[in-house]
Each structure stands twice: as C-alpha cells, then as structure tokens.
Write a protein that holds these residues in place. Structure first.
Motif, PDB file in Angstrom:
ATOM      1  N   TYR A   4      -4.606  -3.985   5.444  1.00 23.45           N
ATOM      2  CA  TYR A   4      -4.672  -2.985   4.380  1.00 23.45           C
ATOM      3  C   TYR A   4      -3.490  -3.174   3.428  1.00 23.45           C
ATOM      4  O   TYR A   4      -2.482  -3.796   3.767  1.00 23.45           O
ATOM      5  N   ALA A   5      -3.620  -2.637   2.245  1.00 26.59           N
ATOM      6  CA  ALA A   5      -2.595  -2.821   1.219  1.00 26.59           C
ATOM      7  C   ALA A   5      -1.297  -2.123   1.611  1.00 26.59           C
ATOM      8  O   ALA A   5      -1.305  -0.997   2.117  1.00 26.59           O
ATOM      9  N   LEU A   6      -0.186  -2.797   1.402  1.00 27.26           N
ATOM     10  CA  LEU A   6       1.140  -2.227   1.644  1.00 27.26           C
ATOM     11  C   LEU A   6       1.931  -2.279   0.347  1.00 27.26           C
ATOM     12  O   LEU A   6       2.047  -3.335  -0.275  1.00 27.26           O
ATOM     13  N   SER A   7       2.511  -1.153  -0.052  1.00 23.38           N
ATOM     14  CA  SER A   7       3.224  -1.094  -1.332  1.00 23.38           C
ATOM     15  C   SER A   7       4.541  -1.853  -1.297  1.00 23.38           C
ATOM     16  O   SER A   7       5.047  -2.277  -2.334  1.00 23.38           O
ATOM     17  N   ASP A   8       5.097  -2.048  -0.092  1.00 22.35           N
ATOM     18  CA  ASP A   8       6.423  -2.668  -0.012  1.00 22.35           C
ATOM     19  C   ASP A   8       6.400  -4.054   0.634  1.00 22.35           C
ATOM     20  O   ASP A   8       7.422  -4.548   1.094  1.00 22.35           O
ATOM     21  N   ILE A   9       5.243  -4.687   0.651  1.00 21.13           N
ATOM     22  CA  ILE A   9       5.178  -6.009   1.278  1.00 21.13           C
ATOM     23  C   ILE A   9       5.917  -7.037   0.422  1.00 21.13           C
ATOM     24  O   ILE A   9       5.748  -7.069  -0.808  1.00 21.13           O
ATOM     25  N   PRO A  10       6.766  -7.861   1.007  1.00 24.26           N
ATOM     26  CA  PRO A  10       7.505  -8.851   0.221  1.00 24.26           C
ATOM     27  C   PRO A  10       6.556  -9.869  -0.414  1.00 24.26           C
ATOM     28  O   PRO A  10       5.527 -10.232   0.167  1.00 24.26           O
ATOM     29  N   SER A  11       6.895 -10.341  -1.578  1.00 21.24           N
ATOM     30  CA  SER A  11       6.049 -11.307  -2.277  1.00 21.24           C
ATOM     31  C   SER A  11       5.994 -12.647  -1.549  1.00 21.24           C
ATOM     32  O   SER A  11       5.106 -13.458  -1.799  1.00 21.24           O
ATOM     33  N   SER A  12       6.920 -12.875  -0.631  1.00 21.22           N
ATOM     34  CA  SER A  12       6.953 -14.138   0.100  1.00 21.22           C
ATOM     35  C   SER A  12       5.952 -14.190   1.248  1.00 21.22           C
ATOM     36  O   SER A  12       5.727 -15.255   1.822  1.00 21.22           O
ATOM     37  N   VAL A  13       5.352 -13.063   1.595  1.00 19.91           N
ATOM     38  CA  VAL A  13       4.421 -13.026   2.727  1.00 19.91           C
ATOM     39  C   VAL A  13       3.063 -13.579   2.304  1.00 19.91           C
ATOM     40  O   VAL A  13       2.491 -13.175   1.289  1.00 19.91           O
ATOM     41  N   GLU A  14       2.565 -14.507   3.094  1.00 18.99           N
ATOM     42  CA  GLU A  14       1.237 -15.055   2.860  1.00 18.99           C
ATOM     43  C   GLU A  14       0.473 -15.022   4.182  1.00 18.99           C
ATOM     44  O   GLU A  14       0.979 -15.482   5.211  1.00 18.99           O
TER      45      GLU A  14
END
Length: 206
Positions: A4-14
């Motif tokens: 599910y969508a997370l507002s604070d997920i780091p942009s580096s996570v794939e």
C-alpha cells in the motif's frame, strides 16, 4: 500491488517482488495418499484446503486443529494439514475423518499448486509462496510481523484477514467458504502471480 502507498517511503526503495519458486527436490518423498490430492485437484465438485502454521509455531490448537475440525466429514473438501517440522505428529485422536490428511512436512511449492485455499498464520514466507503459486488465502496471525502481513494480503485482495491468533472453528469455516465461494479472491491471486513473474525479481535484484 502487495504494498500500500506510504507517504514517507524513501525514493531509494524499489520493490523487486517475491522470490521465484525454487522447484521441488527430486528427494521429496510423497505420502501414500498423494494420488488422492492430485486427483482431487482435477475435480470441480471437490475443493482442496491446505493448512500450515509454518516451522516455528507448533501450538497446533491455534490453527491446524480448528481447520481440521471445521471441515472433518465433509465430502466436498479435502484437507491437507502440514505440521511444518519433520518427525512431528498430532495426537492419534485428532484426526478421525477420511477427508483429512496430516503430514509432518511437505514443501509449499509441492502442495500449493494443487490447493484451492491456503490457511496460514501469515508468516511472510508463506505469504510469498501463496503469491508465487496464485493461491488465495485465509490468514490468522498476531505475533511477530504476522498482523502486518495478513493486512497486506487483505489489502491486496487475495485473502481474508481474520485479525486474531486463535480463530474459532465456525469463524474458520466461514472465512474459507467465503474465499471458495467468491471468484474474486482466486482471480486476484492469479493477477498477483502474473505481476510477480513479470517483475523477474532475481534479475531486478542482480
């Protein structure tokens, strides 16, 4: 689609997806009743329920025994209960019905392709095996990360989340029958399986 969508997920996570099926070792020894499982999978009038609590939790009164009790004596279902540890067994009087088979251990990837629903306490490994085999689930777990895993399965639409550690017999029966009776669960499980295969997790990780 499992996240599910997370507002604070780091942009580096794939996300790379679930690891692929490992295949069945040639050394796996199937039980004498295995032909009944393979034949049952070809029948439209009889469903196969697989229940396992994984390899850590051996309190089978939480999920394995209630599932057995929920469907014992039913002619329209076959129940396979795996205890998750080699050399273990239930009390001799725990199984009294011919439509119930109990085994100490069997690889998930051997039985899940033949199952119509997977009853699990929502370990992440079991969760991923359900996805890679396209099997809808009923998840009941509240320890470790299990409540979070069960919530993801519910959010993704391929399982019922029971939100408890010890579901009752009737609660389990209703949850399993909900999954078996609603084609959307199986359809979503197959969608997730296809999506995961398209991700090609090993190549993505490399």
């Amino acid at each position: 689609s499992l996240e599910y969508a997370l507002s604070d997920i780091p942009s580096s996570v794939e996300f790379a997806g679930c690891l692929p099926r490992r295949g069945i070792a040639k050394t796996v020894q199937y039980p004498e009743w295995w032909s009944e499982v393979t034949q049952n999978a070809q029948r439209a009038d009889r469903k196969t329920i697989f229940v396992c609590q994984g390899t850590v939790n051996v309190d089978w009164s939480e999920l394995v025994i209630p599932t057995i009790n929920a469907f014992a004596g039913r002619e329209d279902v076959l129940v396979i209960a795996a205890l998750g540890r080699r050399g273990t067994s239930l009390e001799h009087d725990a199984v009294t019905s011919p439509n119930i088979h109990v085994i100490d251990y069997i690889p998930y990837d051997a039985v899940l392709p033949l199952a119509d629903v997977f009853v699990s306490n929502a370990g992440y490994g079991a969760f991923c095996h359900a996805v890679t085999n396209g099997v809808p689930g009923v998840f009941a777990g509240q320890t470790e990360d299990k409540s979070e895993v069960a919530m993801r399965a519910e959010w993704a639409g391929f399982a019922v989340n029971m939100r408890r550690q010890r579901p009752g017999v009737e609660q389990l029966r209703e949850a399993v029958e909900e999954v078996l009776g609603d084609k959307r669960f199986k359809a979503k499980a197959l969608e997730l399986k296809a999506e995961n295969e398209a991700l090609d997790s090993m190549a993505r990780i490399e």
